[in-house]
Design a protein around this motif. Structure first.
Motif, PDB file in Angstrom:
ATOM      1  N   GLU A  70     -61.333  21.420  47.310  1.00 13.01           N
ATOM      2  CA  GLU A  70     -61.103  22.653  48.041  1.00 13.01           C
ATOM      3  C   GLU A  70     -59.793  23.224  47.531  1.00 13.01           C
ATOM      4  OE1 GLU A  70     -60.464  23.776  52.652  1.00 13.01           O
ATOM      5  OE2 GLU A  70     -62.063  22.347  52.188  1.00 13.01           O
ATOM      6  N   LEU A  71     -59.862  24.376  46.894  1.00 10.71           N
ATOM      7  CA  LEU A  71     -58.679  25.008  46.335  1.00 10.71           C
ATOM      8  C   LEU A  71     -58.087  25.977  47.343  1.00 10.71           C
ATOM      9  CD1 LEU A  71     -60.049  25.822  42.789  1.00 10.71           C
ATOM     10  CD2 LEU A  71     -58.773  23.818  43.514  1.00 10.71           C
ATOM     11  N   SER A  72     -56.789  25.858  47.548  1.00 12.22           N
ATOM     12  CA  SER A  72     -56.109  26.801  48.428  1.00 12.22           C
ATOM     13  C   SER A  72     -54.799  27.208  47.764  1.00 12.22           C
ATOM     14  CB  SER A  72     -55.848  26.179  49.797  1.00 12.22           C
ATOM     15  OG  SER A  72     -55.035  25.038  49.654  1.00 12.22           O
ATOM     16  N   GLY A  73     -54.386  28.412  47.985  1.00 14.08           N
ATOM     17  CA  GLY A  73     -53.130  28.889  47.431  1.00 14.08           C
ATOM     18  C   GLY A  73     -53.217  29.367  45.999  1.00 14.08           C
ATOM     19  N   ALA A  74     -54.386  29.400  45.395  1.00 12.94           N
ATOM     20  CA  ALA A  74     -54.514  29.881  44.019  1.00 12.94           C
ATOM     21  C   ALA A  74     -54.302  31.390  44.017  1.00 12.94           C
ATOM     22  CB  ALA A  74     -55.882  29.534  43.450  1.00 12.94           C
ATOM     23  N   THR A  76     -54.419  33.200  41.079  1.00  9.97           N
ATOM     24  CA  THR A  76     -55.138  33.755  39.935  1.00  9.97           C
ATOM     25  C   THR A  76     -56.634  33.549  40.131  1.00  9.97           C
ATOM     26  OG1 THR A  76     -53.284  33.187  38.504  1.00  9.97           O
ATOM     27  CG2 THR A  76     -55.388  33.624  37.430  1.00  9.97           C
ATOM     28  N   PRO A  77     -57.433  34.602  39.986  1.00 13.42           N
ATOM     29  CA  PRO A  77     -58.884  34.382  40.069  1.00 13.42           C
ATOM     30  C   PRO A  77     -59.379  33.668  38.816  1.00 13.42           C
ATOM     31  CG  PRO A  77     -58.400  36.681  39.564  1.00 13.42           C
ATOM     32  CD  PRO A  77     -57.081  35.989  39.768  1.00 13.42           C
ATOM     33  N   PHE A  78     -60.163  32.642  39.003  1.00  9.43           N
ATOM     34  CA  PHE A  78     -60.709  31.883  37.882  1.00  9.43           C
ATOM     35  C   PHE A  78     -62.147  32.301  37.659  1.00  9.43           C
ATOM     36  CE2 PHE A  78     -57.528  29.030  39.837  1.00  9.43           C
ATOM     37  CZ  PHE A  78     -56.660  28.939  38.771  1.00  9.43           C
ATOM     38  N   SER A  79     -62.571  32.350  36.389  1.00  8.29           N
ATOM     39  CA  SER A  79     -63.949  32.756  36.099  1.00  8.29           C
ATOM     40  C   SER A  79     -64.886  31.566  35.982  1.00  8.29           C
ATOM     41  CB  SER A  79     -64.002  33.591  34.817  1.00  8.29           C
ATOM     42  OG  SER A  79     -63.495  32.842  33.726  1.00  8.29           O
ATOM     43  N   ASN A  80     -64.358  30.387  35.574  1.00  6.43           N
ATOM     44  CA  ASN A  80     -65.224  29.212  35.488  1.00  6.43           C
ATOM     45  C   ASN A  80     -64.424  27.933  35.624  1.00  6.43           C
ATOM     46  OD1 ASN A  80     -64.433  28.149  32.823  1.00  6.43           O
ATOM     47  ND2 ASN A  80     -65.317  30.035  32.051  1.00  6.43           N
ATOM     48  N   ILE A  81     -65.174  26.861  35.837  1.00  6.60           N
ATOM     49  CA  ILE A  81     -64.600  25.527  35.956  1.00  6.60           C
ATOM     50  C   ILE A  81     -65.278  24.657  34.914  1.00  6.60           C
ATOM     51  CG2 ILE A  81     -64.248  23.502  37.423  1.00  6.60           C
ATOM     52  CD1 ILE A  81     -64.729  25.461  39.825  1.00  6.60           C
ATOM     53  N   LYS A  82     -64.490  24.048  34.047  1.00  4.29           N
ATOM     54  CA  LYS A  82     -65.023  23.130  33.046  1.00  4.29           C
ATOM     55  C   LYS A  82     -64.715  21.706  33.507  1.00  4.29           C
ATOM     56  CE  LYS A  82     -64.778  22.082  28.116  1.00  4.29           C
ATOM     57  NZ  LYS A  82     -64.102  22.448  26.856  1.00  4.29           N
ATOM     58  N   VAL A  83     -65.731  20.858  33.515  1.00  3.43           N
ATOM     59  CA  VAL A  83     -65.580  19.457  33.908  1.00  3.43           C
ATOM     60  C   VAL A  83     -65.768  18.605  32.658  1.00  3.43           C
ATOM     61  CG1 VAL A  83     -66.448  17.585  35.357  1.00  3.43           C
ATOM     62  CG2 VAL A  83     -66.507  19.945  36.200  1.00  3.43           C
ATOM     63  N   ALA A 112     -66.852  29.680  38.796  1.00  2.00           N
ATOM     64  CA  ALA A 112     -65.698  29.358  39.649  1.00  2.00           C
ATOM     65  C   ALA A 112     -66.089  29.387  41.124  1.00  2.00           C
ATOM     66  CB  ALA A 112     -64.574  30.343  39.395  1.00  2.00           C
ATOM     67  N   ALA A 113     -65.470  28.502  41.876  1.00  4.77           N
ATOM     68  CA  ALA A 113     -65.670  28.423  43.325  1.00  4.77           C
ATOM     69  C   ALA A 113     -64.391  27.878  43.937  1.00  4.77           C
ATOM     70  CB  ALA A 113     -66.847  27.506  43.646  1.00  4.77           C
ATOM     71  N   THR A 114     -64.140  28.166  45.193  1.00  3.75           N
ATOM     72  CA  THR A 114     -62.943  27.630  45.851  1.00  3.75           C
ATOM     73  C   THR A 114     -63.201  26.262  46.457  1.00  3.75           C
ATOM     74  OG1 THR A 114     -63.505  28.806  47.875  1.00  3.75           O
ATOM     75  CG2 THR A 114     -61.982  29.907  46.339  1.00  3.75           C
ATOM     76  N   ALA A 115     -64.467  25.875  46.570  1.00  8.18           N
ATOM     77  CA  ALA A 115     -64.812  24.545  47.065  1.00  8.18           C
ATOM     78  C   ALA A 115     -66.072  24.095  46.341  1.00  8.18           C
ATOM     79  CB  ALA A 115     -65.042  24.565  48.570  1.00  8.18           C
ATOM     80  N   PHE A 116     -66.082  22.823  45.930  1.00 10.48           N
ATOM     81  CA  PHE A 116     -67.253  22.307  45.230  1.00 10.48           C
ATOM     82  C   PHE A 116     -67.212  20.781  45.237  1.00 10.48           C
ATOM     83  CE2 PHE A 116     -63.865  22.928  42.273  1.00 10.48           C
ATOM     84  CZ  PHE A 116     -63.872  21.797  41.477  1.00 10.48           C
ATOM     85  N   PRO A 117     -68.395  20.147  45.227  1.00 14.19           N
ATOM     86  CA  PRO A 117     -68.465  18.688  45.173  1.00 14.19           C
ATOM     87  C   PRO A 117     -68.613  18.214  43.727  1.00 14.19           C
ATOM     88  CG  PRO A 117     -70.613  19.569  45.696  1.00 14.19           C
ATOM     89  CD  PRO A 117     -69.681  20.753  45.542  1.00 14.19           C
ATOM     90  N   THR A 118     -68.149  17.004  43.447  1.00  9.86           N
ATOM     91  CA  THR A 118     -68.396  16.356  42.162  1.00  9.86           C
ATOM     92  C   THR A 118     -68.255  14.854  42.357  1.00  9.86           C
ATOM     93  OG1 THR A 118     -67.919  16.424  39.770  1.00  9.86           O
ATOM     94  CG2 THR A 118     -66.018  16.415  41.260  1.00  9.86           C
ATOM     95  N   THR A 119     -68.694  14.087  41.367  1.00  8.12           N
ATOM     96  CA  THR A 119     -68.584  12.627  41.413  1.00  8.12           C
ATOM     97  C   THR A 119     -67.638  12.173  40.320  1.00  8.12           C
ATOM     98  OG1 THR A 119     -70.816  12.402  42.283  1.00  8.12           O
ATOM     99  CG2 THR A 119     -69.863  10.452  41.233  1.00  8.12           C
ATOM    100  N   LEU A 128     -60.669  18.635  35.235  1.00  4.80           N
ATOM    101  CA  LEU A 128     -61.223  19.922  35.642  1.00  4.80           C
ATOM    102  C   LEU A 128     -60.312  21.000  35.078  1.00  4.80           C
ATOM    103  CD1 LEU A 128     -61.828  19.125  39.404  1.00  4.80           C
ATOM    104  CD2 LEU A 128     -63.444  18.886  37.530  1.00  4.80           C
ATOM    105  N   THR A 129     -60.897  21.967  34.376  1.00  7.95           N
ATOM    106  CA  THR A 129     -60.132  23.080  33.832  1.00  7.95           C
ATOM    107  C   THR A 129     -60.566  24.347  34.521  1.00  7.95           C
ATOM    108  OG1 THR A 129     -60.014  21.982  31.679  1.00  7.95           O
ATOM    109  CG2 THR A 129     -59.529  24.341  31.719  1.00  7.95           C
ATOM    110  N   PHE A 130     -59.614  25.028  35.114  1.00  6.08           N
ATOM    111  CA  PHE A 130     -59.864  26.308  35.766  1.00  6.08           C
ATOM    112  C   PHE A 130     -59.319  27.400  34.870  1.00  6.08           C
ATOM    113  CE2 PHE A 130     -59.685  23.068  38.936  1.00  6.08           C
ATOM    114  CZ  PHE A 130     -60.682  23.407  39.830  1.00  6.08           C
ATOM    115  N   GLU A 131     -60.188  28.340  34.469  1.00  7.69           N
ATOM    116  CA  GLU A 131     -59.772  29.420  33.573  1.00  7.69           C
ATOM    117  C   GLU A 131     -60.137  30.761  34.172  1.00  7.69           C
ATOM    118  OE1 GLU A 131     -60.029  28.362  29.178  1.00  7.69           O
ATOM    119  OE2 GLU A 131     -61.810  27.408  30.014  1.00  7.69           O
TER     120      GLU A 131
END
Length: 131
Positions: A70-74, A76-83, A112-119, A128-131
């Motif tokens: 859960e991302l808070s306080g960002a 900059t808007p991110f366009s994608n998340i690279k895992v 991009a999302a402000t909340a997401f699940p992963t393992t 995780l790279t947020f761009e």
């Protein structure tokens, strides 16, 4: 390469809640810890541009951990998340001439999302790279 790209970046405070623990055996230099946190997390903002990296190391040799980011306080808007994940069949595996891909590298990109699940797999490094 996963760590070297963050050279010169700025550490960003991260908060990790409900981090499971495991019983870490002692070594010559470190005392045993019966409640060592499984996940070790570090967040770095790139020295230039809008890139942010979150590094997660799963120190448990046997258990994967399902997490909800859960991302808070960002600001900059991110366009994608690279895992990206580095991992092998077990913690002793290494690439060799005979087995050049023993340590696996997997990557995926998501919107991009402000909340997401992963393992986070056992004995792995995930970035995780947020761009």
């Amino acid at each position: 390469k996963l760590y070297s790209e963050a050279k010169g970046g700025t550490f960003v405070q991260s908060q990790l809640t409900n981090n499971p623990s495991y019983s870490a055996p002692g070594t010559f230099f470190v005392a045993p810890n019966p409640t060592a946190p499984i996940l070790d997390v570090m967040t770095v903002k790139a020295p230039t541009g809008n890139k942010v990296w979150i590094y997660i190391v799963n120190r448990d040799l046997w258990r994967s951990v399902n997490v909800n980011f859960e991302l808070s306080g960002a600001t900059t808007p991110f366009s994608n998340i690279k895992v990206e994940q580095l991992n092998g069949a077990d913690v002793t595996v290494a690439d060799t001439a005979e087995a050049p891909n023993a340590v696996g590298y997997e990557t995926a990109t998501f919107p991009a999302a402000t909340a997401f699940p992963t393992t986070i797999p056992a004995h792995s490094l995930t970035r995780l790279t947020f761009e």
